[in-house]
Design an enzyme around this catalytic site. Sequence first.
Site, short mmCIF file in Angstrom:
data_model
loop_
_atom_site.label_atom_id
_atom_site.label_comp_id
_atom_site.label_asym_id
_atom_site.label_seq_id
_atom_site.Cartn_x
_atom_site.Cartn_y
_atom_site.Cartn_z
N LYS A 140 1.17 4.29 -2.95
CA LYS A 140 1.00 5.73 -2.74
C LYS A 140 2.24 6.51 -3.18
CE LYS A 140 -3.20 5.64 -1.44
NZ LYS A 140 -4.24 6.21 -2.32
N TYR B 35 0.84 -1.20 0.00
CA TYR B 35 0.00 0.00 0.00
C TYR B 35 0.87 1.25 0.00
CZ TYR B 35 -3.43 3.50 1.44
OH TYR B 35 -4.21 4.61 1.50
#
Length: 340
Positions: A210, A206
């Site tokens: 980003k 994750y």
Amino acid sequence: MKKSPVDFIRDQFAAIPPAPTADLSKQTVLVVGANTGLGFECTKHLARMNPGRLILACRSEQRGRAAITTLQQETGYRTAELWLVDLSKFSSVIAFADKFEKDGGRLDIVVMNAAIETTVYETSTDGWESTLQVNALSTSLLSLLLAPRLVDTAKRYPGARPRLVIVGSEVHYWVNFPEEVYSAPSAFEALSSKEYCTPAKMEDRYRESKLLVIFFTQSLAELLKDTPVIVNTVNPGYCYSELSRTYTGIKVVVEWVIKKILGRSTENGSRQLVYAAVGGAEDPDRLRGAYLNLYAVNEPSDHMLGEEGKSRRDKLWKDLIYELTRVDSRVRDIVRGFSA
């Protein structure tokens, strides 16, 4: 810039000002990932600004319709539209963009909020690691396919300053890509490979997605620098959301404890998305390519800075456009058109 745990905690306890407002009565607003969490709270704020058209882009028809019912009850806005899109499938992203091209009209604000967090390696039907596809590849694909509509809106409507907001995160500060990714023939194929996606790497997936979002935002802003369109990315902070819904075992307990101590309400976090979408109107150009946090432009990760950072960004952009052009040849045409 580096962000220490102390910086993170200080930001979490910072007061978030009320969400900015604007007259959206003639504008079309699109929120992707709008039926829950930050996306829904952001949508409620925008609905209260009475947009001429408000589109909720959701994966689930049932959850999307439920969100529209709640939106009507809580804001009084009664003309919201539900459009379906599944970012885990490139075909769905392309169909969504095609639909907008056919009957979407003007487009003034896009908030790209949809994201997932998985820590187990699994691939989509398109063959990509799932988090990489949803959070980075499909988000980038849809942004690129909608970019001409944003630019066209600025041309057709005097004074229009369309914005594309991609939800980022401060977690991008806490991860870097090894040089092997940048030296690979395709950085994205390397990042998606089972060899790269070890259990330890998947814990960072994750955060990696980003970091890719911040790189992409800068590259897209550079591509659109000669247009009135503002592209930025925003950190909502550590908020109550459904991102952790896939957690199991001890991670559920740890996450619950940390959120109780540090978690920001979803509504508070959504104010930052609203700022990125309509705030800073006194000087919108300073928001071009910006990473926003607490209503201010912040410097991104050191991994992105300097000549080395630019070289990394250029490599990722080149490989991204190559991969997405294989999905939809219009991507190459769009990039060439704005680069000319």
